[in-house]
Scaffold this motif. Structure first.
Motif, PDB file in Angstrom:
ATOM      1  N   UNK A 293       0.837  -1.209   0.000  1.00  0.00           N
ATOM      2  CA  UNK A 293       0.000   0.000   0.000  1.00  0.00           C
ATOM      3  C   UNK A 293       0.866   1.251   0.000  1.00  0.00           C
ATOM      4  N   UNK A 294       1.938   1.214   0.804  1.00  0.00           N
ATOM      5  CA  UNK A 294       2.806   2.387   0.858  1.00  0.00           C
ATOM      6  C   UNK A 294       3.441   2.651  -0.492  1.00  0.00           C
ATOM      7  N   UNK A 295       3.890   1.579  -1.163  1.00  0.00           N
ATOM      8  CA  UNK A 295       4.521   1.777  -2.476  1.00  0.00           C
ATOM      9  C   UNK A 295       3.560   2.395  -3.471  1.00  0.00           C
ATOM     10  N   UNK A 296       2.270   2.124  -3.302  1.00  0.00           N
ATOM     11  CA  UNK A 296       1.288   2.713  -4.213  1.00  0.00           C
ATOM     12  C   UNK A 296       0.865   4.111  -3.802  1.00  0.00           C
ATOM     13  N   UNK A 297       1.430   4.597  -2.710  1.00  0.00           N
ATOM     14  CA  UNK A 297       1.147   5.971  -2.320  1.00  0.00           C
ATOM     15  C   UNK A 297       0.010   6.140  -1.336  1.00  0.00           C
ATOM     16  N   UNK A 298      -0.405   5.056  -0.709  1.00  0.00           N
ATOM     17  CA  UNK A 298      -1.472   5.163   0.293  1.00  0.00           C
ATOM     18  C   UNK A 298      -0.836   5.503   1.646  1.00  0.00           C
ATOM     19  N   UNK A 299      -1.489   6.368   2.380  1.00  0.00           N
ATOM     20  CA  UNK A 299      -1.049   6.676   3.742  1.00  0.00           C
ATOM     21  C   UNK A 299      -1.449   5.520   4.650  1.00  0.00           C
ATOM     22  N   UNK A 300      -0.454   4.809   5.182  1.00  0.00           N
ATOM     23  CA  UNK A 300      -0.744   3.581   5.943  1.00  0.00           C
ATOM     24  C   UNK A 300      -0.400   3.775   7.406  1.00  0.00           C
ATOM     25  N   UNK A 301      -1.308   3.395   8.302  1.00  0.00           N
ATOM     26  CA  UNK A 301      -0.982   3.394   9.727  1.00  0.00           C
ATOM     27  C   UNK A 301      -1.239   2.009  10.280  1.00  0.00           C
ATOM     28  N   UNK A 302      -0.613   1.724  11.402  1.00  0.00           N
ATOM     29  CA  UNK A 302      -0.845   0.462  12.098  1.00  0.00           C
ATOM     30  C   UNK A 302      -1.695   0.755  13.321  1.00  0.00           C
TER      31      UNK A 302
ATOM     32  N   UNK B   1       7.100  -4.392  10.278  1.00  0.00           N
ATOM     33  CA  UNK B   1       7.052  -3.865   8.910  1.00  0.00           C
ATOM     34  C   UNK B   1       8.446  -3.722   8.315  1.00  0.00           C
ATOM     35  N   UNK B   2       9.446  -3.654   9.160  1.00  0.00           N
ATOM     36  CA  UNK B   2      10.817  -3.647   8.632  1.00  0.00           C
ATOM     37  C   UNK B   2      11.147  -5.037   8.114  1.00  0.00           C
TER      38      UNK B   2
ATOM     39  N   UNK C 275      12.410   4.380   9.319  1.00  0.00           N
ATOM     40  CA  UNK C 275      11.644   5.631   9.390  1.00  0.00           C
ATOM     41  C   UNK C 275      10.223   5.427   8.864  1.00  0.00           C
ATOM     42  N   UNK C 276      10.093   4.674   7.753  1.00  0.00           N
ATOM     43  CA  UNK C 276       8.744   4.424   7.218  1.00  0.00           C
ATOM     44  C   UNK C 276       7.920   3.664   8.237  1.00  0.00           C
TER      45      UNK C 276
END
Lengths: 482, 593
Positions: free
Chosen positions: A331-340, A358-359, A367-368
Motif C-alpha cells: 500500500x505504501x509503495x502505491x502511495x497510500x497513507x498507511x498506519x498500524x 514492517x521492517x 523511518x517508514x
C-alpha cells in the motif's frame, strides 16, 4: 537638524517603550513559569519522524509545546532536566483504532446508529489507559464497534490518565464516524441473544443499507434547506422540520465535514464503498483493517483514502484469510497513507513492535515503519499539525525509550503529554510498596472483610474476551450493564 | 279491643316499631377511636429549632397542634408518656420502589416440564398497564407519562416493613426504564393510595440502563434516545404553540403523550432525578441536564463527594445502601481491585463530605434489603464525619425541601402533618429502638421485618444440585443462590464451568429467571435459565446461545435451606414468627387480615 530631533524623539519613544515591554514580558514570563512545566531532555537520540534521526540532541518542552530541538540547549533554572544519554526520544504513538475507555462499544440493535456518540460513554478510569501510556501510546481514536453498517461518532483523545474526562478530548480534532462492511455487520459469525435477527444478512444488504441511509440524508438536508430558504423569504408561521440525530452526521459526511473510518476486509467491499462515496460525492478518510487492501491499492490511492491495518494478524475469520504481512509495504509503495492500529487494549501497549514487523516484511525503512504509528495516523485523524513528529511548535507529546523503539528489548521510561509526565517507570516502581500497603490497610477495614458465614463465590472477571475475538470489535462488554 | 288505653298503647308501640325500622339510622362516619394524642415528657427534635429537652407534642386529626416544654395535654388526648423517648419528625426515604410490584418472569409455555401451576399467574399490574395502555407510541422504558401513583399496591409487605423501621414517608418511583416515569411522595400508612398520597407527580426520573431486546440496547443508545426524545419534545411544544396561534396553512402536529409528558421537565416546572453513582455517570447526568436546561437532582451519588464543585445547585439523594463485600474468602480468587476496596470504605464518609462542601442532600435507602439498616447506616455516617443535626436534617427537612413539601411536613411545627418517629434512646444510638411511629396522626402497629421475605415458596436461598439435560447429555451443576430482599445473587459450578449469575429475577410465585455464562466443549456462551421453584425443587428450561434448548431439574437439601449470609447487622428488634418455609407446609401462625 530636524532629522536629528526626529531621531532623538523616536529613540526616546522607543526607550520609553522598552521598559514597558520588558515589564509586560516579565509578567508573562512569570505567568508562564508559574503555569507550565519546563522540561529539558538532554543528549538523546531523537527520532523526529519528519526530519530524520538526530544524535546527541536535546529536546526542550515548554508550556505544553516542543520549544526547541538541538544540541546544548539552555533551559531556565526551574526546568526539570532529564539526562537521556543512551536513550531514544520519539513522538507519542497514535492509535487510529481503539475501544479503550468506552463503557459501551456497540449499539448493535439497529443497522444505522449514526446518532450514538462515543463521547457519551467515556470512562477515564479505565486502567488499560495507564498500560497504554507505558507502551508509549499517547493519542487514541475511540471508535464505535463494527456491529453496524453505519456506526456511531468517534472521539479522539489524549491519554491524560488521572484527569477529568473533559481534559482528554483532543482539542480541534476533526469529527469522524465509523462504518463497517463484511461479516460483522451481517452477523456471519455469531447470534446475538438479546437482539432479534436483523437486516442486512448479506454484503449486498450492507451496501443497500448504506445507500438508503445516504438517500434519506440527502432528503433530510433538502428539507432543512427548504425550511431555511422559506425563513429567508420572510415566511412566518413555519413549523421547523424534526431534527433527526441519525441523519445529521450523514449530512455532515456529504458536506465533507466528518471523516469516514470504514472497517472492511475484502477487496470487493472496498471497491463497493468507494463506489458509493463517489456516487454521493464524499471521500472516505480511512479504511480500517483492510486486510485485502493490497489487492486494490491503486484504487485506494486514487480515492485518496488512508489505510489503518494490522501488521500481521490474519486468518481469524474467513474474510481475513487472504491477509499478508506485506500489505503495508504494498500500500505504501502505491502511495497510500498507511498506519498500524491495535483495535485492542493489549496490542495498544506494543505498537512499536507492530511497526518493527514492517521492517521485516516488505523491507520498509525504520523511518517508514515508525511513521506508521506517528505521522501517518496523525494525518488520518486530521491532527498532523499538532502531533506526529518532533518539530518545534507541536504538542509536547513525546516518549523516552530505553533503546530504539523498534527493538523488542526497549521499554518506555517516561511518557509526556502536553509537556506533563503521565507515565514514568521509576515513579511507578517507587509507588508500588505504597500501593501494597494501602491495599493491606483497606482489606483490613470492616466493609472489606468477607461475610462471617456463607457468601457468594467470587466473580469470574467479566471483561476478558477470548483471543480469537480480539480483532472483532463487535464484542459487547458484558452486555453493557454498568 | 274495646279497651282504649290498650289500643293506644298498641298503636304507639306499632308506630314506634315502624319508625324505628324505617327511619334512617344516622350512622356516624367511622371515625378512628382516638383522634388526639399527646406525647409528654419527651425529648423533642423539632429540626427547625433547638432541641426541647423535656416537652410535649400534641397532635389532633392528623396534624400537629402544639409543641413545647410548657404545653399540656388536652383533656380528650390519649397520653403517651415520653420519658426516655426521643421524638423526631417522621423519617423520609427520598427514593424507593416501595409498593411497586416486581414484574414476574413470564411463564414460558414451551418449557418442557417447567412452567408453573396452570392459571396461577396474574399479569403483574406494571406490565399489564404498560402492555395495554391506550395509544402509546413509545416502548416500555421510554414512557415518562407513567405515574408511580397509578402503580402502587398499598398492601405490599415492604411498605409495612419500612414503616416498622421508622420510615413514615417515601418517594416512590416505578422500577425500570430509561424514562422511568414520575414519582409520588406517599405516607406509608393508609387504606387507599389516595389517602396516602402527599404529592404526585414529584419528579421525572431517568435511568441509564439500556432496554433489553431492541433499541437502545447499549449505553450509547441510551443517551441518543434521551437526547432525541427531549429534542422531539421541544419541537412538539414549539409546534403546538405555532399551530395554536394560527393553524391555517399548517399541517397539524402529531401528538405523542410521551413527549407531552416531558414538557414540565423542559419548562423546569418539575425536577428531573437522574440515577447516577460513579463520577462519570454523575458527569453525564450534569451534561445532559445542562444541554436541555433541566432542574437536576442526582439519586445515588456514591462519587458525588469527588465533584462537589459541580453540585452547587444540584441536590443529591444520597443512598444509604453502603456496599459490602459479599463474596466468601477463596484463596485462589482474584483480589478485589483497590478502587472497589476504597469505595466500600469511603461510602459512610460521603455524607459528611457533602455537608462540609455545602451540597444539599437527603438520604434514600437505595434498595436496602433490610429496612432497619436505613437508620443504622445513617448512624454510621454520623460516626464518619456527619454531624447529628445534619444527619437528622437529611432524614427529614432536607428531603421535604428537595421534594417540594417543606411547607407541610419535615419538621415538628404546629399545622404540619403529624408524622412522628419516636425512639427509645437517641435515633443514632446503637441500641436505639423504634418505640412509636405516627403517620397522619395515627399510631402504626410496628411489625419489624424478618430476614426472610414473604413469598409463596419462601426464599430461593440455598445450594441447589441441578441436572441439566442438553444434547450432549446430562450435566451436573451446583447452583448457589442467595436471596436478599429483592436481589438475587448466585453462581454455578460443575460440568458447565463456573460463573456468576446475572439478570436474576424471582417472582412471588417462585418463577425464577437468570443468565449465566456456561462453558461446554471449550466454548463459553451465555445461558438463560427459566424455571419455577416449588418448595425444595426447581425445574425449568435453559437456552444457551448457539445451541439447542435444554431442560433442567434441581433440588436443595430440605428444610427451607440454610439461613445463609444474613445481612451483617441484624437489628436488635424482636423477631416475629418466621413464615412457613415450604409452600406445602401449613403449620405456623397465620395472620389473617
Amino acid at each position: 537638524m530636524r532629522k536629528l530631533i526626529v531621531f532623538v524623539l523616536l529613540l526616546s519613544l522607543y526607550g520609553a517603550a522598552i521598559p514597558a515591554a520588558a515589564q509586560r514580558q516579565s509578567a508573562s514570563q512569570q505567568r508562564q513559569a508559574a503555569g507550565a512545566q519546563e522540561t529539558l531532555i538532554r543528549n538523546a537520540t531523537v527520532l523526529t519522524i519528519s526530519h530524520g534521526t538526530l544524535q546527541n540532541t536535546d529536546v526542550l518542552l515548554r508550556n505544553g509545546k516542543i520549544a526547541a530541538v538541538g544540541q546544548n540547549l539552555k533551559a531556565s533554572a526551574a526546568a526539570r532536566v532529564i539526562d537521556a544519554t543512551g536513550k531514544f526520544v520519539m513522538p507519542g504513538i497514535i492509535d487510529c483504532h481503539s475501544h479503550s475507555m468506552l463503557d459501551a462499544v456497540n449499539e448493535g440493535s439497529l443497522s444505522i446508529t449514526s446518532m450514538v456518540r462515543t463521547r457519551d460513554v467515556l470512562n477515564p478510569t479505565d486502567v488499560d489507559l495507564y498500560r497504554e501510556l507505558a507502551g508509549g501510546t499517547t493519542t487514541l481514536n475511540l471508535l464505535h464497534g463494527s456491529a453496524n453498517a453505519i456506526g456511531g461518532l468517534n472521539t479522539v483523545v489524549k491519554i491524560k490518565y488521572g484527569r477529568p474526562m473533559e481534559e482528554f478530548i483532543f482539542p480541534g480534532a476533526p469529527p469522524g464516524i465509523k462504518f463497517a462492511l463484511g461479516e460483522n455487520p451481517k452477523r456471519s459469525n455469531f447470534q446475538s441473544q438479546t437482539q432479534p435477527r436483523r437486516y442486512p444478512a448479506t454484503r449486498m444488504g450492507v451496501e443497500e443499507v448504506i445507500r438508503e441511509a445516504f438517500t434519506r440524508a440527502r432528503d433530510y438536508k433538502a428539507g432543512w434547506d427548504e425550511y431555511r430558504a422559506a425563513q429567508k423569504r420572510g415566511e412566518k408561521n413555519l413549523i421547523p422540520p424534526r431534527r433527526d440525530l441519525q441523519l445529521e452526521p450523514l449530512v455532515e459526511i456529504l458536506e465533507g465535514k466528518r471523516f469516514v473510518h470504514s472497517h472492511c476486509y475484502r477487496a470487493d467491499e472496498i471497491l463497493m464503498l468507494i463506489g458509493i462515496a463517489n456516487e454521493f460525492g464524499f471521500k472516505i478518510r480511512t479504511f480500517q483493517h483492510t486486510l485485502e487492501g493490497y489487492k486494490v491499492a491503486r484504487e485506494i490511492a486514487e480515492h485518496g483514502a488512508g489505510a489503518s491495518i494490522f501488521a500481521d494478524f490474519w486468518g481469524y475469520k474467513i474474510e481475513a484469510y487472504d491477509a499478508i504481512p506485506y500489505n503495508a509495504a504494498i500500500l505504501t509503495r502505491f502511495g497510500v497513507n498507511v498506519s498500524l492500529n491495535s483495535d485492542s487494549d493489549e496490542r495498544a501497549r506494543r505498537l512499536n513492535i507492530e511497526a518493527a514487523k514492517m521492517v521485516r516484511y516488505g523491507d520498509m525503512t525504520e523511518e517508514e515503519a515508525l511513521k506508521m504509528i506517528t505521522m501517518n495516523p496523525a494525518w488520518q485523524l486530521g491532527i498532523q499539525d499538532r502531533v506526529g513528529s518532533i518539530d518545534v511548535g507541536k504538542d509536547a507529546d513525546v516518549v523516552i525509550w530505553t533503546g530504539h523503539p523498534l527493538s523488542v528489548y526497549s521499554r518506555v521510561e517516561t511518557t509526556f503529554i502536553d509537556g506533563e509526565i503521565f507515565f514514568d517507570r521509576q515513579q511507578d516502581l517507587a509507588r508500588r510498596p505504597d500501593i501494597l500497603r494501602e491495599r493491606a490497610e483497606l482489606e483490613r477495614a470492616e466493609p472489606n472483610r468477607p461475610p462471617a458465614q456463607g457468601g457468594a463465590s467470587p466473580e469470574r472477571p467479566r471483561g476478558r474476551r477470548p483471543a480469537y475475538l480480539d480483532a472483532d470489535d463487535i464484542w459487547d462488554r458484558g452486555n453493557d450493564q454498568r | 279491643m274495646r279497651n282504649s288505653p290498650l289500643r293506644i298503647t298498641c298503636a304507639l308501640v306499632a308506630i314506634f316499631a315502624l319508625v324505628a325500622h324505617v327511619a334512617p339510622v344516622t350512622r356516624a362516619e367511622p371515625q378512628p377511636a382516638i383522634e388526639t394524642y399527646a406525647i409528654t415528657n419527651a425529648r423533642i427534635f423539632p429540626v427547625n429549632g433547638p432541641v426541647i429537652e423535656r416537652g410535649t407534642v400534641v397532635i389532633r386529626r392528623g396534624l400537629i397542634v402544639a409543641i413545647g416544654p410548657q404545653v399540656t395535654a388536652p383533656a380528650d388526648a390519649r397520653v403517651i408518656d415520653g420519658t426516655g423517648l426521643s421524638v423526631y419528625p417522621g423519617l423520609i426515604d427520598a427514593n424507593t420502589t416501595l409498593g411497586i410490584p416486581q414484574p414476574s418472569a413470564s411463564p414460558s409455555p414451551a418449557a418442557a416440564g417447567g412452567g408453573g401451576r396452570p392459571g396461577a399467574t396474574q399479569p403483574p399490574p406494571v406490565l399489564a398497564a404498560a402492555a395495554f395502555s391506550p395509544n402509546v407510541t413509545q416502548p416500555p422504558g421510554l414512557r415518562p407519562e407513567v405515574l408511580a401513583v397509578d402503580l402502587i399496591q398499598t398492601s405490599e409487605a415492604q411498605i409495612e416493613a419500612a414503616r416498622s423501621a421508622g420510615i413514615t414517608t417515601a418517594l416512590v418511583t416505578p422500577r425500570e426504564g430509561i424514562f422511568i416515569g414520575q414519582s409520588a411522595l406517599i405516607n406509608l400508612a393508609g387504606d387507599t393510595i389516595q389517602q396516602m398520597t402527599l404529592r404526585s407527580p414529584v419528579a421525572l426520573h431517568v435511568g441509564f440502563t439500556p432496554l433489553r431486546g431492541g433499541y437502545p440496547g447499549s449505553l450509547l443508545g441510551v443517551f441518543s434516545t434521551l437526547r432525541q426524545m427531549l429534542l422531539d419534545a421541544q419541537r412538539l411544544r414549539e409546534a403546538n404553540q405555532i399551530y395554536a396561534r394560527s393553524p391555517r396553512g399548517l399541517r397539524r402536529p402529531e401528538q405523542d403523550r410521551s413527549l407531552v409528558a416531558l414538557f414540565p421537565a423542559l419548562a423546569r416546572e418539575i425536577p428531573v432525578v437522574m440515577h447516577a453513582n460513579t463520577e462519570r455517570e454523575i458527569g453525564r447526568a450534569l451534561d445532559l441536564a445542562q444541554e436541555f436546561n433541566l432542574r437536576l437532582i442526582i439519586a445515588g451519588g456514591a462519587d458525588s463527594w469527588k465533584m462537589t464543585d459541580r453540585l452547587k445547585d444540584v441536590p443529591v439523594l444520597l443512598s444509604l445502601n453502603f456496599p459490602r463485600r459479599m463474596t466468601a474468602q477463596v484463596p485462589e480468587a482474584d483480589p478485589d481491585p483497590i478502587r472497589v476496596l476504597r469505595e466500600r470504605v469511603d461510602a459512610p464518609k460521603t455524607a459528611g463530605r457533602l455537608a462540609n462542601a455545602r451540597v444539599r442532600f437527603a438520604f434514600q435507602s437505595g434498595a436496602l434489603a433490610t429496612p432497619s439498616d436505613y437508620i443504622a447506616n445513617a448512624a454510621k455516617a454520623v460516626e464518619n464525619g456527619l454531624s447529628r443535626e445534619e444527619a437528622l436534617r437529611a432524614l427529614t427537612v432536607n428531603a421535604a425541601e428537595i421534594l417540594g413539601v417543606s411547607d407541610r411536613m419535615g419538621t415538628i411545627e404546629p399545622g404540619k402533618i403529624a408524622n412522628l418517629t419516636i425512639t427509645r434512646g437517641d435515633l443514632f444510638d446503637r441500641n436505639a429502638r423504634i418505640a412509636h411511629v405516627f403517620i397522619d396522626g395515627q399510631p402504626v402497629e410496628l411489625r419489624p421485618a424478618t430476614t426472610t421475605p414473604t413469598g409463596a415458596g419462601g426464599t430461593a436461598t440455598g445450594t441447589w444440585t441441578l441436572s441439566v439435560k442438553l444434547t450432549e447429555g446430562d450435566q451436573s451443576v451446583t447452583l448457589v443462590l442467595q436471596q436478599e430482599g429483592e436481589a438475587l445473587r448466585g453462581s454455578i459450578q460443575g460440568a458447565l464451568g463456573s460463573g456468576q449469575i446475572a439478570n436474576a429475577t424471582l417472582s412471588p410465585n417462585g418463577e425464577l429467571r437468570f443468565t449465566v455464562p456456561v462453558t461446554i466443549g471449550g466454548q463459553t456462551n451465555e445461558a438463560t435459565f427459566t424455571g419455577t421453584i416449588t418448595g425444595n425443587e426447581m425445574r425449568g428450561s435453559v437456552q444457551i446461545v448457539g445451541r439447542d434448548p435444554g431442560t433442567f431439574t434441581g433440588t436443595r437439601p430440605g428444610g427451607g435451606g440454610p439461613p445463609s449470609a444474613a445481612p451483617p447487622r441484624t437489628p436488635p428488634a424482636t423477631q416475629s414468627n418466621t413464615p412457613p418455609a415450604a409452600s406445602a407446609e401449613m403449620t405456623g401462625t397465620w395472620r389473617l387480615k
